[in-house]
Design a protein around this motif. Structure first.
Motif, short mmCIF file in Angstrom:
data_model
loop_
_atom_site.label_atom_id
_atom_site.label_comp_id
_atom_site.label_asym_id
_atom_site.label_seq_id
_atom_site.Cartn_x
_atom_site.Cartn_y
_atom_site.Cartn_z
N ALA A 41 5.75 12.33 -8.87
CA ALA A 41 5.72 11.19 -9.30
C ALA A 41 4.66 10.76 -10.29
O ALA A 41 4.94 10.30 -11.34
N LYS A 42 3.46 11.30 -10.25
CA LYS A 42 2.36 10.98 -10.93
C LYS A 42 2.52 11.67 -12.06
O LYS A 42 1.89 11.05 -13.19
N GLU A 43 3.16 12.74 -12.33
CA GLU A 43 3.31 13.43 -13.43
C GLU A 43 4.10 12.56 -14.48
O GLU A 43 4.05 12.75 -15.73
N THR A 44 4.93 11.61 -14.07
CA THR A 44 5.71 10.83 -14.86
C THR A 44 5.36 9.42 -15.19
O THR A 44 5.63 8.95 -16.22
N SER A 45 4.91 8.95 -13.97
CA SER A 45 4.42 7.48 -14.19
C SER A 45 3.64 6.99 -13.23
O SER A 45 3.49 7.82 -12.08
N PRO A 46 2.80 5.67 -13.25
CA PRO A 46 2.36 5.29 -12.05
C PRO A 46 3.36 5.10 -11.02
O PRO A 46 4.65 4.79 -11.37
N TYR A 47 3.07 5.12 -9.71
CA TYR A 47 4.19 5.04 -8.56
C TYR A 47 3.35 4.46 -7.48
O TYR A 47 2.61 3.93 -7.21
N ILE A 48 4.65 3.60 -6.78
CA ILE A 48 4.58 2.93 -5.80
C ILE A 48 5.15 4.00 -4.41
O ILE A 48 6.06 4.51 -4.48
N VAL A 49 4.60 3.74 -3.21
CA VAL A 49 5.07 4.33 -1.97
C VAL A 49 5.35 3.41 -1.00
O VAL A 49 4.78 2.18 -0.98
N SER A 50 6.46 3.58 -0.48
CA SER A 50 7.04 2.69 0.62
C SER A 50 6.72 3.49 2.02
O SER A 50 7.03 4.76 2.27
N ILE A 51 6.40 2.72 3.16
CA ILE A 51 6.16 3.29 4.45
C ILE A 51 7.08 2.13 5.26
O ILE A 51 6.50 1.29 5.62
N PHE A 52 8.03 2.65 5.72
CA PHE A 52 8.87 1.87 6.57
C PHE A 52 9.84 2.69 7.49
O PHE A 52 10.55 3.35 7.08
N VAL A 53 9.75 2.61 8.99
CA VAL A 53 10.52 3.41 9.72
C VAL A 53 11.60 2.22 9.89
O VAL A 53 11.64 1.39 10.63
#
Length: 283
Positions: A41-53
């Motif tokens: 992801a970082k190679e293409t753009s800034p990114y967000i991660v979700s953490i949700f069970v």
């Protein structure tokens, strides 16, 4: 790195960005395969991660309550990998009282994991639709280990005219070939020693196809033989050879194929696959 807990916070953060971010959706219990997705992801753009069970993708008797939750460690991994933000909402933020809408996929779920996990993919597509709407990412990153999930989500994006571009990243493996998964932590020492047999069996069938073998039943039998011999503690869920596009079982080898299998090993359910491209098949 910001940690976002509510839909309102996530939307305000998204509105503050000058460009659409990348997005890596996860259920937490992060490991180096998740870190690999973040690097793509970082190679293409800034990114967000979700953490949700996500409770809606666990069936009755599933491992929702025991699924590993390691938020602080997960946040540290996200910081180290350079995530812009982490969206880690509580269940009631995603599924408030009165929530009653589902996104229900069809044909691509009537095979493979869908046969033994009814409702699973509806839970996946519903939560992803919500996350895509909240965060409005440009590209979304998934691992090829979950091949059926990737195909289901790609079809959802196409059918619902969503704006996201899906990026499928290579499966990350341990040195002995076992596909990295959060559920590998469920394995006992003895079970872990047998687990690589799943990938070894698929690799053997793949090598047979590349050498010109076209008999599907012979190939499936070879996969089952290796799993039964080298993973005696395992219980097979399915083993098959499928179309990579439709996920329907194949009766003959005449183009690209998907070798896939799922095995219950102790408290873990292991899945793996290999896609054989046309250029790999001996004519």
């Amino acid at each position: 790195m910001q940690v976002l807990k509510t839909v309102k916070e996530a939307r305000l953060f998204r509105e503050s960005l000058k460009e659409a971010p990348g997005f890596v959706p996860t259920m937490g219990a992060l490991h180096f395969a998740h870190a690999s997705l973040m690097r793509y992801a970082k190679e293409t753009s800034p990114y967000i991660v979700s953490i949700f069970v996500n409770p809606t993708q666990f069936g009755p008797g599933g491992d929702y309550s025991s699924y590993p939750r390691t938020l602080e460690e997960d946040l540290e991994i996200c910081r180290r990998e350079g995530a812009l933000a982490v969206f880690a909402p509580p269940v009631e933020e995603i599924y408030p009282e009165g929530f009653s809408t589902q996104v229900v996929p069809s044909a691509l779920t009537d095979t493979m994991c869908g046969l033994s996990r009814p409702g699973h993919f509806s839970g996946v597509t519903t939560v992803l639709t919500k996350l895509f709407n909240i965060l409005r990412p440009s590209k979304v990153f998934f691992g090829e280990k979950d091949y059926q999930q990737c195909r289901v989500v790609m079809k959802m994006i196409e059918d619902l005219n969503l704006e996201q571009e899906m990026v499928i990243c290579p499966t990350v493996r341990e040195k002995d070939g076992l596909a990295v998964s959060s559920r590998n932590s469920y394995l006992s020492q003895e079970e872990r020693s047998q687990a690589p047999a799943l990938y070894a069996a698929l690799k053997k069938a793949a090598s047979m196809i590349e050498a010109g073998e076209e008999d599907v039943q012979k190939l499936v039998s070879e996969i089952k033989k290796i799993i039964n011999l080298d993973m005696p503690l395992g219980k097979m869920d399915y083993v098959g050879i499928y179309s990579p596009d439709t996920l329907l079982p194949l009766t003959e080898i005449n183009g690209e194929v998907l070798l896939a299998a799922a095995v219950h090993l102790g408290q873990a359910r292991l899945i793996d696959n290999i896609v054989i491209r046309k250029e790999q098949i001996k004519l």
